[in-house]
Enzyme design. Structure first.
Site, mmCIF file in Angstrom:
data_model
loop_
_atom_site.group_PDB
_atom_site.id
_atom_site.type_symbol
_atom_site.label_atom_id
_atom_site.label_comp_id
_atom_site.label_asym_id
_atom_site.label_seq_id
_atom_site.Cartn_x
_atom_site.Cartn_y
_atom_site.Cartn_z
ATOM 1 N N GLU A 52 5.170 -12.291 12.714
ATOM 2 C CA GLU A 52 5.639 -11.045 11.180
ATOM 3 C C GLU A 52 4.691 -10.321 11.357
ATOM 4 O O GLU A 52 3.215 -9.908 10.593
ATOM 5 C CB GLU A 52 4.864 -11.809 10.345
ATOM 6 C CG GLU A 52 5.705 -13.332 9.793
ATOM 7 C CD GLU A 52 5.448 -13.593 8.820
ATOM 8 O OE1 GLU A 52 3.477 -13.615 8.502
ATOM 9 O OE2 GLU A 52 5.561 -14.799 8.347
ATOM 10 N N ARG A 79 -7.244 4.016 4.901
ATOM 11 C CA ARG A 79 -7.567 3.106 5.258
ATOM 12 C C ARG A 79 -9.135 3.444 6.335
ATOM 13 O O ARG A 79 -10.030 2.759 5.762
ATOM 14 C CB ARG A 79 -6.506 2.714 7.148
ATOM 15 C CG ARG A 79 -5.149 2.618 6.434
ATOM 16 C CD ARG A 79 -4.826 1.834 7.327
ATOM 17 N NE ARG A 79 -5.264 1.340 8.470
ATOM 18 C CZ ARG A 79 -5.773 0.693 9.098
ATOM 19 N NH1 ARG A 79 -6.353 2.002 9.886
ATOM 20 N NH2 ARG A 79 -6.406 0.016 9.997
ATOM 21 N N CYS A 104 -11.749 13.996 -5.615
ATOM 22 C CA CYS A 104 -13.303 13.510 -6.184
ATOM 23 C C CYS A 104 -13.950 12.358 -6.200
ATOM 24 O O CYS A 104 -13.994 12.047 -6.911
ATOM 25 C CB CYS A 104 -13.049 14.200 -7.659
ATOM 26 S SG CYS A 104 -12.589 16.058 -8.110
ATOM 27 N N TYR A 133 0.538 0.947 6.566
ATOM 28 C CA TYR A 133 -0.786 0.880 5.446
ATOM 29 C C TYR A 133 -0.921 2.348 5.469
ATOM 30 O O TYR A 133 -2.105 1.985 5.265
ATOM 31 C CB TYR A 133 -1.547 -0.576 5.963
ATOM 32 C CG TYR A 133 -1.159 -1.283 6.155
ATOM 33 C CD1 TYR A 133 -0.548 -1.998 5.419
ATOM 34 C CD2 TYR A 133 -1.153 -1.485 7.658
ATOM 35 C CE1 TYR A 133 -0.265 -3.278 5.819
ATOM 36 C CE2 TYR A 133 -0.358 -2.858 7.940
ATOM 37 C CZ TYR A 133 0.011 -4.042 7.030
ATOM 38 O OH TYR A 133 0.549 -5.571 6.700
HETATM 39 N N1 LLP Z 1 1.774 -11.707 7.414
HETATM 40 C C1 LLP Z 1 0.982 -12.182 6.537
HETATM 41 C C2 LLP Z 1 1.159 -12.979 5.558
HETATM 42 C C3 LLP Z 1 0.520 -11.261 5.989
HETATM 43 O O1 LLP Z 1 -0.338 -10.870 5.129
HETATM 44 C C4 LLP Z 1 -0.057 -9.553 6.702
HETATM 45 C C5 LLP Z 1 -0.495 -8.098 6.090
HETATM 46 C C6 LLP Z 1 0.610 -9.858 7.798
HETATM 47 C C7 LLP Z 1 1.744 -10.914 8.299
HETATM 48 C C8 LLP Z 1 1.782 -8.145 8.678
HETATM 49 O O2 LLP Z 1 0.028 -7.929 9.430
HETATM 50 P P1 LLP Z 1 0.469 -6.934 10.403
HETATM 51 O O3 LLP Z 1 0.428 -7.225 11.485
HETATM 52 O O4 LLP Z 1 0.492 -5.494 9.813
HETATM 53 O O5 LLP Z 1 -1.405 -6.472 10.414
HETATM 54 N N2 LLP Z 1 -3.863 -2.417 4.907
HETATM 55 C C9 LLP Z 1 -4.911 -3.651 6.141
HETATM 56 C C10 LLP Z 1 -3.436 -4.834 6.467
HETATM 57 C C11 LLP Z 1 -3.736 -5.579 5.625
HETATM 58 C C12 LLP Z 1 -2.862 -6.880 6.409
HETATM 59 C C13 LLP Z 1 -2.185 -7.240 4.938
HETATM 60 N N3 LLP Z 1 -1.344 -8.732 5.298
HETATM 61 C C14 LLP Z 1 -4.979 -2.504 7.319
HETATM 62 O O6 LLP Z 1 -4.698 -0.720 6.791
HETATM 63 O O7 LLP Z 1 -5.413 -2.436 8.241
#
Ligand code: LLP
Length: 410
Positions: free
Chosen positions: A267, A305, A337, A366
């Site tokens: 995913e 981020r 701010c 994100y």
């Molecule tokens: N599958 C599940 C169950 C997840 O919780 C997530 C991300 C993904 C797939 C996808 O993950 P990715 O391939 O995008 O790393 N906001 C943070 C990342 C939080 C990810 C949350 N879950 C950032 O900006 O790095």
């Protein structure tokens, strides 16, 4: 100091970005269709030798234009975390069996809505599994396990360890089976997500072997879902992740297993979308204190981020690209701010003046999806540069009225 500008992570020409900043104003997210298509193809190619289905984690960016590009590029399905994400995936034409729902602490009503759409749920607690069983006795389900192996860019996005809020610990697996038996549920899949942003296959491979071992004992289990987390290159001097390494470790483990042909799912979120997008922001204020601050017309209400995770986001001064650039060390500061509203604590950037346009790179994952209206600021507009070269607005900048619309007032 003078140095050579590294534009490796910039998918656009200076001319395109300056024109967009003129025509659409700043701040604006600019996304490159071709980069999304290339990233999808890269992932499909890397895992082509494996019985693999790829689900885009649309939490990374749910702009429907971009989800559609990902769908058309051949990515099999959607990993959805909320009923609204499920609804959008359905509206974009994904068949229910191409959607997996992996919620965090869902309500019964949420599980009911998703179950009624015949979408497989991937549940991360015994309580959820039992509540689901009561509602949908006799149906299929998947469970999210906690392999006690976590890895990610920083602690806040490391997930697979037992202390994280996610998943069912392996010691409780017999209880999973009891609940499945009690409610006549077929456990079709087992899942884990180690965290966001890993760069080597070591932990991924370790966790895969654990889940593979479990799957060997239960013939009902049709797939292993290894979640997302494939690291993205945020710094131009860092090396890109080698997806083939991940494919090779999976193949090696499968060869040794009695369950060679089991379906594998992943995913990815940020891997597919992050590099396609830059955030353009204009320098409003230049101020020299101990450090040189470049104050801009965006902030953590757009890209959180750096403030939230201490994440590195590379920045290029688009207005000064055609000169023999002189670089200086600066802090790029937002217009919220808060002291922590900075894009980068210490970055070398081409010497800048007020009015220059900065591009914050690798901002597609994100970024806009985590925006807010803090300080009553409107979210930014979004623009797509199509593979044909056509430039289209995909999201309007919000207005005062948009920011106020939820309040029962006046
Ligand atoms: N599958 C599940 C169950 C997840 O919780 C997530 C991300 C993904 C797939 C996808 O993950 P990715 O391939 O995008 O790393 N906001 C943070 C990342 C939080 C990810 C949350 N879950 C950032 O900006 O790095």
């Amino acid at each position: 100091m003078h140095k050579k500008l590294n534009t490796r992570l910039l998918p656009f020409s200076q001319k395109t970005l300056l024109e967009i900043s003129e025509n659409f104003g700043t701040p604006v997210w600019v996304t490159d269709e071709k980069t999304i298509q290339d990233r999808c193809q890269q992932m499909i190619d890397a895992f082509s030798g494996i019985n693999m289905k790829i689900f885009y984690a649309m939490k990374a960016n749910y702009n429907p234009h971009y989800v559609k590009i990902i769908k058309d590029a051949g990515i099999y399905g959607i990993d959805a975390v909320s009923p609204n994400e499920v609804r959008l995936a359905l509206e974009l034409g994904y068949a229910p069996e191409h959607i997996i729902f992996t919620p965090s602490n869902p309500t019964d009503a949420e599980m009911k809505y998703v179950g009624d759409q015949n979408i497989l749920q991937n549940l991360g607690s015994l309580s959820e599994l039992e509540r689901f069983g009561k509602m949908f006795s006799g149906s299929k389900v998947s469970v999210r396990l906690s392999p006690n192996i976590g890895v990610g860019e920083c602690d806040k996005i490391t997930t697979g360890q037992n202390e994280s809020k996610f998943g069912i610990v392996l010691d409780d697996f017999s209880e999973v089976q009891n609940i499945c038996t009690q409610y006549n549920l077929t456990l079709e899949g087992i899942h884990c997500h180690l965290g966001s942003g890993f760069y080597s296959a070591t932990e991924f491979s370790e966790a895969f072997e654990l889940l593979l071992e479990i799957s060997e004992q239960f013939s009902d289990i049709k797939f292993i879902d290894m979640g997302g987390g494939f690291g993205v290159q945020y710094h131009p001097d860092k090396e890109e992740i080698d997806l083939k390494d991940f494919a090779n470790t999976l193949s090696k483990s499968l060869e040794k297993s009695s369950n060679k042909n089991i379906e594998i799912r992943i995913e990815p979120g940020k891997f597919l979308i992050s590099q396609s997008t830059v955030l353009l922001t204009k320098i409003t204020t230049r101020k020299a204190k101990e450090i040189v601050f470049l104050g801009v017309d965006s902030g953590f209400h757009h890209l959180i981020r750096p403030a939230m995770y201490g994440a590195y986001q590379h920045i290029v001064n688009i207005s000064k690209m055609d000169t023999d650039a002189e670089f200086e060390n600066v802090q790029v500061a937002g217009n919220v701010c808060e002291t922590c509203d900075i894009f980068n604590e210490n970055i070398e950037i081409q010497k800048a003046e007020e009015g220059d346009i900065l591009a914050v790179l690798v901002a597609g994952g994100y970024g806009s999806t985590m925006s807010s209206n803090y300080n009553m600021r409107e979210t930014a507009s979004e623009v797509l540069v199509k593979a044909s070269g056509e430039v289209v607005l995909t999201k309007k900048r919000e207005s005062y009225e948009d920011v106020m619309k939820g309040f029962v007032w006046g």
